[in-house]
Design an enzyme around this catalytic site. Sequence first.
Site, PDB file in Angstrom:
ATOM      1  CG  ASP A 191      -2.714  -3.295   6.918  1.00 58.48           C
ATOM      2  OD1 ASP A 191      -3.874  -3.224   7.356  1.00 58.48           O
ATOM      3  OD2 ASP A 191      -2.210  -2.435   6.177  1.00 58.48           O
TER       4      ASP A 191
ATOM      5  CE  LYS B  11     -10.528   0.226   1.960  1.00 61.05           C
ATOM      6  NZ  LYS B  11      -9.822   1.289   2.368  1.00 61.05           N
TER       7      LYS B  11
ATOM      8  CD1 TRP C 153      -2.632   1.650   0.470  1.00 60.16           C
ATOM      9  CD2 TRP C 153      -2.035   1.883   2.613  1.00 60.16           C
ATOM     10  NE1 TRP C 153      -3.351   2.695   1.002  1.00 60.16           N
ATOM     11  CE2 TRP C 153      -2.998   2.857   2.316  1.00 60.16           C
ATOM     12  CE3 TRP C 153      -1.509   1.836   3.912  1.00 60.16           C
ATOM     13  CZ2 TRP C 153      -3.457   3.773   3.255  1.00 60.16           C
ATOM     14  CZ3 TRP C 153      -1.963   2.742   4.848  1.00 60.16           C
ATOM     15  CH2 TRP C 153      -2.932   3.693   4.518  1.00 60.16           C
TER      16      TRP C 153
HETATM   17  C1  LMR Z   1      -6.703   2.595  -0.724  1.00 61.13           C
HETATM   18  O1  LMR Z   1      -5.671   1.929  -0.708  1.00 61.13           O
HETATM   19  O2  LMR Z   1      -7.188   3.090  -1.764  1.00 61.13           O
HETATM   20  C2  LMR Z   1      -7.468   2.813   0.553  1.00 61.13           C
HETATM   21  O3  LMR Z   1      -6.901   2.063   1.569  1.00 61.13           O
HETATM   22  C3  LMR Z   1      -7.650   4.244   0.881  1.00 61.13           C
HETATM   23  C4  LMR Z   1      -6.388   4.924   1.303  1.00 61.13           C
HETATM   24  O4  LMR Z   1      -6.396   5.520   2.390  1.00 61.13           O
HETATM   25  O5  LMR Z   1      -5.401   4.912   0.573  1.00 61.13           O
END
Ligand code: LMR
Length: 398
Positions: free
Chosen positions: A211, A246, A130
């Site tokens: 996570d 989510k 992420w």
């Molecule tokens: C994403 O990865 O799009 C979501 O988890 C929202 C974010 O905060 O980035």
Amino acid sequence: MFERLEMAPPDPILGLTDAFKKDPRADKINLGVGVFKDAQDRTPVLECVKKAEERLLKQESSKSYLPITGAPEYGAQVRAMVFGADHEIVKSKRGATAHTPGGTGALRVAGDFIKRMLNGNTIWVSNPTWENHKGVFSAAGLEIKTYPYYDAENKCLDFDGMMKALSTVPEGDAVLLHACCHNPSGMDPDLTQWAAIAQCVRERKALPVIDFAYQGFGDGLEEDAAGLRLFCAPGCELIVCSSFSKNFGLYNERCGAITLVGADAESTDKAFSQLKLCIRQNYSNPPSHGGAIITAILSDPELRALWEKELKAMRDRINGMRHLFVNTLKDKGVARDFSFITRQKGMFSFSGLTKEQVAALRDTYGIYAVASGRINVAGMTENNMDRLCTAIAAILRT
Ligand code: LMR
């Protein structure tokens, strides 16, 4: 003093939403941020949430502060969901949970706790991961190292590369793992692979930080926790960072949780008291509303059943979109094999589109995706699918 500062770059994910909102094209499509869309292109408030809110409105008698770690009932519900109500960790009281502002809040508290209280230096994250993981952990002062995760050429997990890197992790380092629905690749280990990962992390005496942002979006509430639970051997230590943005559709209520698991109840108590300091010195105590909604839903059999039904409907819808996307691309004459998308889990998919192709999609067609090629499958609808696939087919031809 301020005028010396340069303009910061927009956030790679949330910045896309800002750009999308400003785009005047009526037929624009946002596949950037991970937000669920229903068939009517809406992100609805779940019915179970509305019902819980009605009850809360009637019952709520004070807006006084919550404890630093949030309401204890919320923590108990979170642990039951993550580990299973009858799990040894739950019964032995060696798990302790704090309500955090979103999953991001949980990750930041975890980073602060590791750096300041455990004197940890390094956290290992998957490559890719992420976009915000690196930012959150480096802001906490941790050094970030990566382990291979996704084989972009073969569109699968690079399990051998991952294990090779994990088996070099020094004692005391933290290792971040995505419990399910890996963001951004959508590629999860199977249970045999999870067992090997858990054993390796244990043997290295590293600290697993898990996570857990998509419980219920992959295969189901229990199924999605199965990999994580393989880390939960007697006497283990771990940290779980949950997000309920989510699976309860509570994005803007900022509901998350950090759960510490210590070797026994006594060491957990001590560690949790240190974690409380990290929270108090950061945001003091959590916002109440979202956590109260979740507690109300999970503790009432009727609301819980409704939630599980609505969660399943979201999961089924995303899986339906995965198949429709692959089939529509085929119908548009795209020769490239996109069937890997149906093997990925959760909201996201690593489409394999290049940075240039993503830019062309946005500039020419008003279709927004993350520069890495990550697309939010949960943002696809029956209505936008034809236009989306026509655009991708055209981009791939050039
Ligand atoms: C994403 O990865 O799009 C979501 O988890 C929202 C974010 O905060 O980035």
